[in-house]
Design an enzyme around this catalytic site. Structure first.
Site, PDB file in Angstrom:
ATOM      1  N   CYS A  49       0.806  -1.231   0.000  1.00  0.00           N
ATOM      2  CA  CYS A  49       0.000   0.000   0.000  1.00  0.00           C
ATOM      3  C   CYS A  49       0.829   1.267   0.000  1.00  0.00           C
ATOM      4  O   CYS A  49       0.312   2.343  -0.282  1.00  0.00           O
ATOM      5  CB  CYS A  49      -0.947   0.013   1.198  1.00  0.00           C
ATOM      6  N   GLN A 113      -7.197  13.686   2.249  1.00  0.00           N
ATOM      7  CA  GLN A 113      -8.522  13.696   2.881  1.00  0.00           C
ATOM      8  C   GLN A 113      -8.376  13.136   4.286  1.00  0.00           C
ATOM      9  O   GLN A 113      -8.244  13.893   5.234  1.00  0.00           O
ATOM     10  CB  GLN A 113      -9.550  12.946   2.023  1.00  0.00           C
ATOM     11  N   CYS A 114      -8.344  11.771   4.415  1.00  0.00           N
ATOM     12  CA  CYS A 114      -8.114  11.287   5.785  1.00  0.00           C
ATOM     13  C   CYS A 114      -6.650  11.480   6.168  1.00  0.00           C
ATOM     14  O   CYS A 114      -6.317  11.534   7.334  1.00  0.00           O
ATOM     15  CB  CYS A 114      -8.533   9.834   5.936  1.00  0.00           C
ATOM     16  N   CYS A 117      -2.561   8.042   4.102  1.00  0.00           N
ATOM     17  CA  CYS A 117      -1.613   7.577   3.075  1.00  0.00           C
ATOM     18  C   CYS A 117      -0.655   8.693   2.679  1.00  0.00           C
ATOM     19  O   CYS A 117       0.303   8.461   1.950  1.00  0.00           O
ATOM     20  CB  CYS A 117      -2.367   7.115   1.831  1.00  0.00           C
ATOM     21  N   VAL A 271      11.312 -13.597   2.039  1.00  0.00           N
ATOM     22  CA  VAL A 271      12.624 -13.902   2.585  1.00  0.00           C
ATOM     23  C   VAL A 271      13.288 -14.883   1.480  1.00  0.00           C
ATOM     24  O   VAL A 271      12.867 -16.043   1.531  1.00  0.00           O
ATOM     25  CB  VAL A 271      12.397 -14.020   4.129  1.00  0.00           C
ATOM     26  N   PHE A 777     -15.524   4.870   6.037  1.00  0.00           N
ATOM     27  CA  PHE A 777     -16.469   4.423   4.997  1.00  0.00           C
ATOM     28  C   PHE A 777     -17.580   3.522   5.529  1.00  0.00           C
ATOM     29  O   PHE A 777     -18.143   2.724   4.778  1.00  0.00           O
ATOM     30  CB  PHE A 777     -15.732   3.689   3.861  1.00  0.00           C
ATOM     31  N   ARG A 891     -20.141   2.963   2.550  1.00  0.00           N
ATOM     32  CA  ARG A 891     -20.485   4.126   1.727  1.00  0.00           C
ATOM     33  C   ARG A 891     -21.534   3.823   0.643  1.00  0.00           C
ATOM     34  O   ARG A 891     -21.285   3.058  -0.270  1.00  0.00           O
ATOM     35  CB  ARG A 891     -19.202   4.605   1.067  1.00  0.00           C
ATOM     36  N   LEU A1238     -22.543  15.206   0.155  1.00  0.00           N
ATOM     37  CA  LEU A1238     -22.093  14.512  -1.056  1.00  0.00           C
ATOM     38  C   LEU A1238     -21.218  13.307  -0.759  1.00  0.00           C
ATOM     39  O   LEU A1238     -20.530  12.803  -1.649  1.00  0.00           O
ATOM     40  CB  LEU A1238     -21.289  15.498  -1.926  1.00  0.00           C
ATOM     41  N   GLU A1240     -21.721  10.093  -0.178  1.00  0.00           N
ATOM     42  CA  GLU A1240     -21.948   8.742  -0.689  1.00  0.00           C
ATOM     43  C   GLU A1240     -22.421   8.660  -2.131  1.00  0.00           C
ATOM     44  O   GLU A1240     -22.171   7.664  -2.807  1.00  0.00           O
ATOM     45  CB  GLU A1240     -23.019   8.062   0.177  1.00  0.00           C
TER      46      GLU A1240
END
Length: 1308
Positions: A49, A113-114, A117, A271, A777, A891, A1238, A1240
């Site tokens: 990620c 936003q959150c 990341c 590994v 979400f 969501r 707005l 969802e």
């Protein structure tokens, strides 16, 4: 060689030395726990990620160069960092010193936003800029390929990155020498530069310039160390593992003699041209790119093919850590490079104390035959990759669930050599990955084809031979068996065409041209650089100058997200004597627990306690959601894999996880195991009651229609994949049984209630605090309460703080997701496309417990008609009880499923009438003033407006013709275009569910503190609340502060969700501000020129209270399920989306070319946040309907437990062009400043991509003369696309009789 060496490396310019290193320690926990650098985040623990991206720099004493590369801290053992310099997000800038331009731009371009990341994104981009201060867009997309974001939809992140490029606004693809900005070429008229619309959400002029001279220097000490040749072998050891770092080859060989079974760790991911085995894959890519530029093309066939795979192999972080030798020797069955190296006659150079040896990289080596493998004491030194010769051709193929950073489903390397220009095969070598336990070479088939001419007969024979030789059993691991068989021959066909085309080019006289229909098989899918536009209303010119409402204000925490200073739950410092809790979950779908043995686990060092269901009290009060969770931990029976059975509490996370593996549970399986909706229907396994909605007279209407059709569509579930996993820290206060719960959750009141119930205290002793949530979400409502209650019980029992952070795999397993749906429909319609009667059945897969499943069914029923007026409608809905983890809110809450069923029905009606689907959509759409099926009045003027505007901005008619022209000229590639309307009702079904409260304090220095009941989870609600307070109090934003949400300040809050958080809490904040202003009116009128400081002091002197609560009682909302009537919704969000895709009929790949979205957002409070919500939801919806696929075994075990198996959209998936425009606001409403929620609605617009793919497949089937109707289930993965485009290859593959084998997975 003596142990106890000293580890030395640098972090952010400071020297770090460690004496006793545990070789199992990874860089991520070391940074977070030991150095307290919490900006680097844990997202998945598997390198999938990018949330933990850091920059590693190393000095090479031979080339005298410093190499900077991105790496996943979660996969980097700290022992491997000797002599390296690590840079984390804290090291490049902070609000305390100065922020780095990368941090500033990502924040100010609204790329967070959150924010969870963001540090990883910042570091990937920062590393790119250290290597290329003026990158190209291709380099940018490549650099971010290993970073996922679930909130933004990537567009604002790309826009931030573009500001560093040489040319910023342009798509950089001069098609026919015309720049996209010179318009015309995209068929988009110039935007009106007028007073009414605005296109920029940020002003580039104000950004800090990028100054490469200001970066951290590489520590000189490390250079000196590297130049000195006197280092000795370093050994680090713990009781479980020893890490040996030899410095010279000789020492490595000695170590290999001593420890022949020990693996050689280069990068840690599991590994003519001689490449060192230790070279990273990223360096291999650079070397090959260099070589192919310098050498003649006929020599570099192999290198071109390898490069093609290296473009898409993993993400840049992994490519920089993984070594070529490691990739080859690990012999992963779906390795991308091994099939190519195997067909290319490569050889491996080995070395041991006995001397050198060479072995071929052939099938025996790949199968690990002892005679053809490395001996235990040998190491791989280098790889020889021979040049290609004249008349020799090499190609590479792969198909994965997602274009980039995804393991291949099938990949292949193919090589043919003709010796001379006669087209007779002299050598042929074909290898496949992903179709067996190892890389498979089709040697026998190739042998039989030698001496044959390169023509169609040879191709037919080759397909038959290879399908025979490379055979896959029906139960093969990984499933998708028929798809894999089809790809085996589809790739062969592509290779045949590629070679034929080159032969034709080299000798046009002897070789026939390709059949014109086959040319399209060779072209890559449409690819251009991203380009986006945005059109929104400027704020009202009559507004006061400092009034921030209507302006694109940056997210309050934006800069802190980008510097890593924003504190999430697990970033909170360790509390004294803190313990860690982890769960033991059920491994059976339906079983009796015979016994739980915890003795082995309890005897391990550091283990404090193990809780089972017997320790916890059963919960007496029933909560809104938990009808049957009287037991938080199961004691006698489990009804799904992943059900909580025990909780292990230990001194550290590592110890708790080790102990959890030692808990022994004996089960006795029970019947039946119900996994699918079909099995639930068969076993009549439903949660009560059935829900029903009826309007008009359906049975009568069926008698008068021209045609009737019946159909069904199945829709898979979706994982929330919030970037921050479930996290909580519970701290007992030590007196009066008070306890503080710090948690990442959407519903603090519920956590307070359930915790109080478990601890048997009153709610006023339990305080729940939420600062911010790293994405939710809908997944941090119900399950979070259960996890927090158990954690609180442990903390209370031991009188010590307890932290619980789920690993990604546990999180996905335990928490459930979006409900899979089965929709059945029977439609009665006229030949002109008017649907007069619709009878539907909805089934959702609820899982083992009810959770919110019934509410999801209800909302699905109330919203199912989407934008259409069906005069006679009946729909019934059931929540199915199955042996899966309970599904929950996600969501959109039922609408993305219910809406898709309706749209699928409409698409099928259109096909039956021989009309374009858009025509049938229009003819059935609501007209202005109308009535919904539950008899609520509705005015859909703006729906029509959105539809018309979307038709216009997307140049629908022109592009529809262009798509048809393209499809008539290309046999193996097809384009599709689809447009979908949206009516998303907003409301919660009851007044009480919509109440909200706020608390506003004015302090004597004139500053203001705002608190409200809403949770900040990335949607920017706190930012909007401060905008509200600023407008109401006529005070600058800088004077207003917001600390977080807590049950201590606002009691009895509703959950944050349903698109109404800003709406409801904003009205409460507004109410509080107005109360204050009313009180202060006499003070302000006495001194109108005064400051807030003067007014506050004056009010205090006159004993006027400077604190006020605000309250909003909720919108009028009700629904009576007996009569199926009511007024459940306050207002409707309207919109429309038009998407265009291109598919490859041979592989099932698809590319999103362009999407246009028009939304009716009312008066936007903050256009930057609002467009972020729409785009983020759209991309999440696109994932839901196309690539996000959950796989379960026939025993109910979830396979897809992380980003390596479960693919959410990455940067490569977003449409090449994205145009969003807001409808100019028309009416005033009693919402907050006439705005609309707005959060969802945009999810559903993702299905415009589903129907565009549907359209492309329909075109392919039509051309191949295949009969309709075409029924496609969601998600439309490459597998479904390929298998729907039937052709001679899908017909030629062997098929297994159902029931003759046990499939790897069951469709759920």
């Amino acid at each position: 060689m003596e142990g106890g060496a000293e580890l030395l490396f640098y972090v952010n310019g400071r020297k770090v030395t460690e004496k006793n290193v545990d070789p199992e320690t990874m860089l991520l926990p070391y940074l977070r726990k030991k150095l307290r650098l919490t900006g680097t985040k844990y997202g998945c623990g598997g390198g999938g990620c990018g949330a933990c991206t850091v920059m590693i720099s190393r000095y090479n004493p031979i080339t005298k160069k410093i190499r900077h590369y991105p790496a996943n801290a979660c996969l980097t053992p700290i022992c491997s960092l000797y002599g390296a310099a690590v840079t984390t997000v804290e090291g490049i800038g902070s609000t305390k010193t100065r922020i780095h331009p990368v941090q500033e731009r990502i924040a100010k371009c609204h790329g967070t936003q959150c924010g969870f990341c963001t540090p990883g994104m910042v570091m990937s981009l920062y590393t790119l800029l250290r290597n290329h201060p003026e990158p190209t867009l291709t380099q940018l997309n490549d650099a971010l390929g290993g970073n996922l974001c679930r909130c933004t939809g990537y567009r604002p992140i790309i826009n931030a990155c573009k500001t560093f490029c040489k040319t910023s606004g342009c798509c950089q693809s001069k098609e026919n020498g015309v720049c996209c900005l010179d318009q015309g070429i995209n068929g988009l008229p110039e935007f009106e530069e007028g007073n009414e619309t605005s296109l920029k959400l940020f002003s580039e002029e104000e950004f800090l310039p990028l100054d490469p001279t200001q970066e951290l220097i590489f520590p000189p000490e490390l250079m000196t160390m590297a130049e000195k040749k006197t280092q000795k072998t370093r050994i680090f050891g713990s009781d479980r593992m020893t890490w040996i770092s030899p410095v010279t080859l000789k020492e490595l060989l000695e170590a290999k003699v001593k420890y022949p079974q020990a693996p050689v760790v280069m990068g840690n991911t599991s590994v003519g041209l001689t490449l060192g085995a230790a070279v990273s894959l990223a360096e291999v890519k650079d070397i090959l790119a260099n070589v192919t530029r310098k050498l003649p093309e006929e020599k570099t066939q192999m290198y071109h093919a390898l490069l093609k795979h290296l473009e898409t192999l993993a993400g840049p972080q992994i490519r920089n850590m993984a070594s070529l030798g490691g990739h080859i020797v690990s012999r992963h069955p779906d390795s991308d490079l091994n099939p190519l190296l195997a067909v290319g006659n490569c050889t491996l150079n080995l070395l041991s104390k006995e001397g050198r040896r060479q072995i071929p990289l052939n099938e025996q080596f790949l199968r690990k035959c002892p005679s053809a493998d490395l001996k235990p004491e040998e190491i791989l030194i280098s790889v020889n990759i021979p040049y290609s010769r004249k008349w020799e051709f090499v190609s590479a193929f792969r198909q994965a669930q997602r274009q980039q950073n995804a393991l291949a489903i099938v990949n292949s390397g193919m090589r043919v050599c003709f010796g001379k220009g006669d087209g007779i095969i002299r050598e042929l070598s074909i290898a496949y990955g992903g179709v067996g336990p190892t890389t498979i070479l089709a040697n026998n088939s190739c042998q039989k084809l030698i001496g044959r001419p390169w023509n169609e007969e040879m191709l037919d024979a080759a397909c038959r031979l290879i399908l025979d030789e490379v055979s896959l059993p029906g139960s093969a691991p990984g499933g998708r068996v028929e798809f894999k068989r089809t790809l085996i021959v589809s790739f062969l066909f592509k290779f045949y065409l590629e070679v034929s085309q080159i032969l034709k080019g080299m000798d046009p006289v002897h070789y026939p041209s390709l059949a014109s229909k086959n040319e399209s098989a060779l072209e890559d899918l449409h690819s251009r650089h991203y380009w986006s536009t945005l059109k929104y209303q400027n704020a009202d010119p009559k507004q006061l100058s400092q009034d921030p409402v209507g302006h694109p204000i940056m997210h309050l925490s934006g800069i802190k997200h980008a510097t890593g200073e924003a504190v999430y739950c697990d970033d909170m410092p360790v509390v004294d004597r803190e313990l860690f809790l982890t769960f033991v979950t059920s491994s059976r779908a339906h079983a009796k627990i015979v016994s739980i043995d915890v003795s082995a686990a309890l005897s391990l060092p550091g283990v404090v306690d193990i809780l089972t269901g017997e320790h916890l009290p059963s919960i007496t009060t029933t909560f809104d959601f938990l009808t049957d969770a009287d037991q938080l931990l199961s004691t006698d029976e489990v009804s799904c894999v992943g059900q909580l059975v025990c909780a292990v509490i230990a001194d550290s996370e590592v110890q708790a996880r080790r102990a959890a593996q030692q808990v022994k549970i004996v089960y006795q399986d029970l019947e039946p195991v119900i996994l699918t909706i079909e099995e639930a229907i068969q076993n009549k396994s439903f949660f009560e009651p059935e829900r029903k909605l009826e309007y008009g007279n359906v049975d009568e209407a069926f008698k008068v229609v021209d045609q009737i059709l019946e159909g069904e569509i199945h829709m898979g579930g979706q994982e929330h994949f919030y970037m921050e996993t479930q996290s909580m820290l519970v701290v007992p206060k030590g007196e009066d049984r008070e306890i503080d719960v710090y948690v990442s959750a959407q519903f603090p009141k519920y956590i307070q209630d359930i915790t109080a119930s478990v601890l048997k205290v009153s709610a006023n002793k339990v305080m729940c605090h939420v600062k911010r949530v790293g994405g939710a979400f809908g997944g941090k409502v119900t399950k979070t309460g259960v996890l927090a209650a158990i954690t609180a019980f442990a903390a209370n029992k031991h009188g010590r703080p307890v932290r619980c952070i789920l690993e990604r795999g546990e999180d996905i397993l335990i928490t459930g997701g979006r409900h899979p749906y089965l929709g059945k429909y029977k439609a009665g319609f006229m030949n002109d496309g008017r649907i007069l009667a619709l009878d539907m059945e909805h089934y959702n897969n609820a899982g083992a417990f009810l959770d919110e499943s019934l509410f999801v069914i209800e909302m699905g029923l109330l919203k199912l008609e989407n934008a259409y007026k069906f005069p006679n409608l009946r729909c019934r809905g059931w929540a199915c009880r199955t042996n899966l983890p309970s599904n929950t809110a996600l969501r959109g809450f039922g609408f993305p499923q219910a809406g898709l069923i309706t749209e699928a029905c409409i698409t099928e009606v259109a096909a039956k009438c021989g009309l374009p689907p858009e025509k049938v959509r229009m003819i059935n759409m609501y007209k202005e003033i109308d009535q919904t099926p539950y008899k609520q009045e509705i005015n859909t003027k703006n729906l029509t407006q959105c539809w018309k505007e979307c038709m216009a901005t997307s140049s629908y008619t022109l592009r529809k013709a262009a798509v048809e022209k393209f499809n008539s000229e290309n046999y193996w590639k097809k384009k599709g275009l689809a447009m979908v309307p949206l009516k998303y009702p907003i409301g919660l079904g009851s007044v009480a569910a919509g109440q909200a409260a706020a608390l506003v304090h004015i302090y004597l220095d004139g500053s203001v503190l705002v608190t409200h009941g809403g949770i900040e989870m990335g949607q920017g609600v706190h930012t909007k609340m401060i905008q509200v307070a600023s407008r109401e109090l006529r005070m600058p934003l800088s004077s207003i502060h917001l600390r977080g949400t807590s049950t201590e300040t606002i009691p009895n809050t509703n959950p944050s969700g349903g698109s109404v958080v800003a709406d409801l809490n904003g009205l409460a904040v507004k109410d509080a501000c107005q109360t204050l202003l009313k009180r202060l009116k006499p003070i302000i009128s006495k001194n109108p020129k005064g400051t807030w400081k003067d007014w506050a002091q004056a009010a205090f002197n006159e004993s006027i209270s400077l604190s006020a609560t605000g309250y909003f009682r909720g919108y009028e909302s009700n629904i009576n399920w007996e009569t199926g009537e009511g007024h459940p919704f306050e207002y409707f969000v309207y919109g429309a989306a038009c998407s265009e895709v291109e598919i490859d009929c041979l592989t099932g790949a698809h590319k999103n070319i362009r999407t246009d979205i028009v939304m009716d957002v009312g008066y936007s409070i903050n256009p930057a946040l609002d467009v972020g919500q729409i785009e983020g939801a759209f991309i999440q919806g696109m994932g839901l309907y196309t690539i996000e696929e959950l796989n379960y075994s026939p025993q109910g075990v979830l396979y897809t437990r992380g980003p390596n198996q479960y693919k959410i959209p990455a940067i490569c998936d977003i449409p090449m062009e994205l145009h969003i425009s807001f409808l100019p606001p028309s009416e005033n409403s009693n919402t907050l400043y006439s705005s609309k929620g707005l959060g969802e609605s945009g999810i559903f617009l993702g299905c415009s991509v589903f129907f565009a793919i549907h359209d492309a497949i329909r075109a392919a089937r039509q051309e191949r003369g295949l009969p309709g109707p075409l029924r496609l289930n969601s998600p439309l993965t490459p597998e479904k696309i390929r298998m729907a485009c039937e052709d001679k290859f899908t017909k030629m593959i062997p098929r297994d009789e159902p029931g003759s084998y046990v499939p790897w997975s069951v469709p759920i």
